[in-house]
Design a protein around this motif. Structure first.
Motif, PDB file in Angstrom:
ATOM      1  N   LYS A   1       0.743  -1.384  -0.213  1.00  0.00           N
ATOM      2  CA  LYS A   1       0.122  -0.202   0.051  1.00  0.00           C
ATOM      3  C   LYS A   1       0.994   1.041  -0.068  1.00  0.00           C
ATOM      4  O   LYS A   1       0.476   2.190  -0.668  1.00  0.00           O
ATOM      5  CB  LYS A   1      -0.852  -0.003   1.307  1.00  0.00           C
ATOM      6  N   SER A   2       2.251   1.163   0.693  1.00  0.00           N
ATOM      7  CA  SER A   2       2.810   2.286   0.729  1.00  0.00           C
ATOM      8  C   SER A   2       3.447   2.553  -0.581  1.00  0.00           C
ATOM      9  O   SER A   2       3.497   3.696  -1.019  1.00  0.00           O
ATOM     10  CB  SER A   2       3.927   2.164   1.582  1.00  0.00           C
ATOM     11  N   ARG A   3       3.761   1.548  -1.537  1.00  0.00           N
ATOM     12  CA  ARG A   3       4.135   1.776  -2.877  1.00  0.00           C
ATOM     13  C   ARG A   3       2.944   2.346  -3.589  1.00  0.00           C
ATOM     14  O   ARG A   3       3.336   3.463  -4.494  1.00  0.00           O
ATOM     15  CB  ARG A   3       4.455   0.614  -3.486  1.00  0.00           C
ATOM     16  N   TYR A   4       1.618   1.898  -3.208  1.00  0.00           N
ATOM     17  CA  TYR A   4       0.500   2.900  -4.040  1.00  0.00           C
ATOM     18  C   TYR A   4       0.426   4.370  -3.820  1.00  0.00           C
ATOM     19  O   TYR A   4       0.429   5.052  -4.737  1.00  0.00           O
ATOM     20  CB  TYR A   4      -0.640   2.072  -3.986  1.00  0.00           C
ATOM     21  N   ILE A   5       0.393   4.820  -2.579  1.00  0.00           N
ATOM     22  CA  ILE A   5       0.707   5.975  -2.213  1.00  0.00           C
ATOM     23  C   ILE A   5       1.821   6.882  -3.083  1.00  0.00           C
ATOM     24  O   ILE A   5       1.846   8.082  -3.365  1.00  0.00           O
ATOM     25  CB  ILE A   5       0.734   6.330  -0.674  1.00  0.00           C
TER      26      ILE A   5
ATOM     27  N   LEU B   1       3.589  10.605  -7.501  1.00  0.00           N
ATOM     28  CA  LEU B   1       4.120  10.615  -8.785  1.00  0.00           C
ATOM     29  C   LEU B   1       3.378  10.857  -9.915  1.00  0.00           C
ATOM     30  O   LEU B   1       3.373  12.089 -10.758  1.00  0.00           O
ATOM     31  CB  LEU B   1       5.064   9.614  -9.210  1.00  0.00           C
ATOM     32  N   ASN B   2       2.028  10.576  -9.791  1.00  0.00           N
ATOM     33  CA  ASN B   2       1.098  10.743 -10.955  1.00  0.00           C
ATOM     34  C   ASN B   2       0.409  11.983 -10.862  1.00  0.00           C
ATOM     35  O   ASN B   2       0.111  12.458 -11.902  1.00  0.00           O
ATOM     36  CB  ASN B   2      -0.020   9.503 -10.642  1.00  0.00           C
ATOM     37  N   GLU B   3       0.306  12.416  -9.588  1.00  0.00           N
ATOM     38  CA  GLU B   3      -0.336  13.613  -9.539  1.00  0.00           C
ATOM     39  C   GLU B   3       0.855  14.921  -9.515  1.00  0.00           C
ATOM     40  O   GLU B   3       0.558  16.026  -9.167  1.00  0.00           O
ATOM     41  CB  GLU B   3      -0.924  13.922  -7.885  1.00  0.00           C
TER      42      GLU B   3
END
Length: 858
Positions: A278-282, A287-289
């Protein structure tokens, strides 16, 4: 506009009359017509001189002054009246007075200034004291609508009662009611932070797993961004990652600016809950934002993912690509990841890099850096390199802390260098660094590992006495203490390391240090008891007396010591006492008792405990399986073979690799028991003859288990494909032995025995291997056992292009009988029929053989 006020003895009511009542006062020329509702008071029996309006009758006063003074007097009177109504708890009457005044055209703020806050606050306090918080809220809402600020009606006492009522609501767990109340009070400009502790509300929201209320509460506070972080952490601390991430997502919608601390907290909570993915998704969301994380966020991400060395270094490379500067914490986390992964080479490379950065003035190595690299080297048993790092540390002016010293001592202890470990312990004390219990436990464990039991107990006793006096001397056998008998029982084996200091035997430190034994301390000492069960039991009792609780390791050690004397009954009693003490028996405890049972030849109890383990869903380990499989030196019955084969298959399914050779020998010996007085066959097919066993032994055992674990009512079909002639012989003998034992217990033979050799295109197409197997089995059955054998073929068409009904039915029958995997060998891509080569032993022939064996037995 006129307002009529009617005052009674018990209550007051205020009304606004309609315009058709004006004729009652149309002849009045008095200057107080605007406040005409108080005319009844003027016409009362009380004298004018005592009336609050008597001052307006002075004829010498100008008319404008009289008007202003009279209006002010009337306003003060109304304010005094309203204040007294509020004081008496008549909050609705207070509202009616305020409403009448506002309707008459008086400014609400002017009227509020004339009120007695002390009286109004007293009435509000009484209502709050009685738990009428809803009534107070309704009252505040109405006066606010009339333009009177509710906050001005409260004094310190009323505010305290309001806070007390809020805390009472929270204590009842009514978090939704509390948040709604807080939202209303925040709308009235009350200081929510002063009414309630934010942490208390956050904790209750976390206890109730109610992230929505937590978000609503955070949004009414001025320091919203900080509260969001506190909420996320509180949910994470309780392991509720779903709620924590719900708050995280809500915070991004409610905050107008980017908060790096919020991202960092969300990542840390993922690590706290053990969900590093989950930390990787955050991180990917950031980066996407187009949000560039700072050093602290990336450090948290690396720390959470420290168990994955590749990903940690991937983040480190991204840090450099993003232009984010790594700090000392970044390199410490990289060293931590190397330590977890056991990558000494990478750790040394990073260590050299940070040393270079320190030489250029970019970084300054801290004690954590040195301690981590020391631990990496200690785990790898590179004690000399670890000591070199200590010298670097001292040269750089960094003082080693307790963790550093513990790692250094552990490095020498892991290498078996007890004397060097003790020397480091002395240096630690001389340096003024107080050792912790973990450091002491490491030293005790080092002594026990090399069987220096007396020294371990002397160290322990000296530490308990808060002194370090003559405890470092080498155990030369001349000293006797309470545990010398235990040391003698195990055989005193002492190290012969050279002395590292000339005065090591006589060191005396006047200054003691605080030492608090732990369960691990006592467990280590229990191991030092050798075979002295009663000494170990006394240590466990002492452990309980000082407020410690024996764990599963403690009980397992006690079971092992009790079982060393062959006391099976005692080990079972300890196992039951363990459960009674509230400690769940684990695989180590069960395996220890099983081992004791096996050593005492109580195999029935051993297998019974194994079944009990599975009932309690305790997964056996490799030691458990090996202990049971090696429990017997020979098999005497089918039941015993089935027991061990079931254990063997369970072991294979659990993913453990077994030593099949030992089990295979026992099964061969048991199978050969079918044949009596056949010296030639014993020589030709000796169990020790391994020249003909080219296939893996596990395949043989699986074949034997497959047949012997079948139910006795199932058909007798023996599949010998893939086996050598010796292995085929073992399988056939195993099945015959099973049939024989079942027959003696009253289970007759109801079907023919079919022996499948393999597939061929015709009868003449059998290869050399299949012919050898066929001949060996034929000789075994006919010549050695006197059982009639008939060769036969079983034709089946397996043409992919001809899907006839008969061929499909035939294939289905074969799959049901042999299994889909076993049928793969028979599938040819040809239109010609395939012959399944088999041997048939008739039911009558088997019965005759069984009857002969029974007669011989009798």
């Amino acid at each position: 506009m006129r307002v009529l006020v009617i005052l009674g003895s018990s209550s007051s009511s205020i009304a606004t009359p309609s315009h058709h009542h004006h004729h009652h006062n149309k002849h009045s020329k008095a200057p107080f017509s605007k406040f005409s509702p108080f005319k009844p008071l003027l016409s009362s029996s009380s004298s004018l001189s005592s009336s609050p309006f008597s001052t307006v009758h002075s004829r010498s006063t100008p008319l404008s002054t009289v008007l202003w003074d009279s209006n002010k007097i009337h306003l003060c009177y109304l304010a005094d009246l309203a204040s007294k109504l509020a004081r008496d708890g008549k909050l609705q009457d207070f509202v009616m007075v305020v409403e009448s005044v506002v309707v008459s055209g008086v400014e609400a703020s002017q009227f509020a200034s004339a009120l007695s806050v002390e009286l109004v606050a007293k009435g509000i306090s009484e209502c709050l004291r009685d738990g009428k918080v809803r009534s107070v809220v309704d009252f505040l809402r109405k006066v606010d609508e009339l333009g009177v600020p509710p906050l001005k009606l409260f004094d310190g006492s009323a505010m305290e009662f309001l806070g007390r009522e809020c805390r009472r609501i929270l204590k009842r767990g009514e978090v939704e009611e509390l948040v709604e109340l807080m939202e209303i009070l925040a709308g009235f400009h009350f200081s929510i932070r002063e009414l309630m502790k934010t942490s208390d509300v956050v904790k209750v929201c976390a206890q109730k797993s109610n992230p929505d209320m937590a978000v609503r509460y955070a949004c009414i506070l001025p320091h919203t961004h900080i509260v969001f972080c506190d909420i996320i952490y509180e949910f994470g601390k309780r392991g509720d990652l779903v709620s924590a991430l719900t708050v995280y997502e809500a915070s991004k919608k409610n905050l107008s600016h980017i908060n790096m601390y919020l991202y960092r907290m969300a990542i840390d909570v993922c690590g706290l809950c053990g969900n590093y993915l989950k930390s990787r998704y955050i991180y990917e969301d950031m980066l996407n934002e187009k949000v560039t994380p700072n050093t602290y966020v990336l450090n948290s991400l690396m720390n959470v993912n420290a168990n994955d060395l590749n990903y940690t270094f991937h983040v480190y490379k991204n840090m450099r690509n993003l232009g984010v500067r790594a700090d000392m914490a970044s390199y410490n986390i990289l060293l931590k990841a190397c330590c977890i992964a056991g990558r000494v080479d990478l750790a040394q490379e990073i260590y050299r890099e940070v040393q270079h950065l320190e030489s250029t003035g970019v970084l300054k190595l801290d004690v954590f850096t040195y301690s981590t690299i020391v631990k990496v080297l200690a785990d790898a048993k590179l004690w000399q390199m670890a000591l070199k790092v200590k010298e670097d540390m001292l040269s750089a002016g960094v003082t080693p802390n307790t963790i550093t010293w513990s790692s250094l001592i552990n490095a020498c202890a892991n290498a078996g260098l007890v004397e060097k470990a003790i020397q480091l312990f002395e240096e630690m004390l001389l340096a003024g660094c107080e050792p912790n219990t973990q450091c002491c436990n490491i030293l005790l464990h080092a002594c026990v590992e090399v069987c220096q039991y007396d020294r371990a107990f002397r160290l322990f006793q000296s530490w308990k006495g808060n002194k370090v006096e003559e405890t470092f001397g080498k155990d030369d056998g001349g000293n006797t203490d309470s545990n010398s008998s235990a040391a003698n029982a195990c055989g005193r084996h002492l190290t012969s390391m050279p002395h590292f200091s000339s005065n090591i035997h006589n060191l005396y430190f006047a200054k003691g240090f605080s030492f608090t034994p732990t369960t691990t301390t006592y467990n280590t000492l229990m191991k030092a008891c050798g075979t002295d069960y009663y000494h170990a039991k006394a240590l466990m009792d002492e452990m309980k007396s000082v407020g410690l609780f024996p764990n599963q390791i403690s009980w397992s050690i006690l079971i092992d010591l009790c079982g060393a004397s062959g006391n099976v009954e005692g080990t079972l009693q300890i196992l039951n006492a363990m459960r009674a003490d509230g400690v769940e028996a684990d695989v180590v405890a069960y395996t220890t008792v099983i081992k004791v049972c096996v050593d005492s030849k109580d195999l029935k109890l051993a297998f019974s405990l194994f079944e009990e383990m599975k009932r309690y869903q305790i997964q056996p380990n490799l030691v458990t399986y090996d202990t049971l499989l090696r429990a017997r030196s020979r098999y005497g019955s089918l039941h015993e073979v089935q027991q061990c084969l079931a254990v063997y298959q369970d072991m294979r399914k659990a993913g453990y690799k077994s030593n099949d050779y030992y089990l295979k020998q026992l099964i061969e010996e048991w199978c050969e028991g079918v044949i009596q007085d056949s010296i030639q066959s014993q020589e030709e097919f000796s169990p020790g003859n391994q020249s003909d066993t080219g296939s893996p032994q596990s395949m043989l055992l699986e074949k034997v288990a497959e047949h012997l674990l079948k139910h006795i009512s199932e058909s007798l079909a023996i599949d010998l494909r893939g086996l050598t002639k010796v292995e085929a012989r073992i399988v056939v003998l195993a099945v015959l032995q099973m049939v024989k034992e079942n027959y003696t217990t009253g289970h007759p033979v109801n079907d023919d025995m079919l022996i499948i050799l393999g597939a061929s295109k015709n009868d003449a197409d059998l290869d050399k291997h299949k012919l050898e197997v066929k001949d060996a089995i034929t000789r075994l059955l006919q010549d050695e056992l006197g059982i009639e054998v008939r060769p036969m073929g079983y034709k089946v068409t397996l043409d992919k292009r001809e899907d006839s009904e008969n061929s499909v039915d035939l294939s289905s029958k074969l799959e049901d009988k042999l299994g889909r995997n076993q049928l793969q060998e028979t599938k040819y891509s040809t239109r010609r029929p395939v012959v399944i080569q088999r041997l048939k032993v008739t039911r009558d022939s088997l019965k005759q053989w069984l009857q002969r064996k029974s007669a011989i037995t009798r």
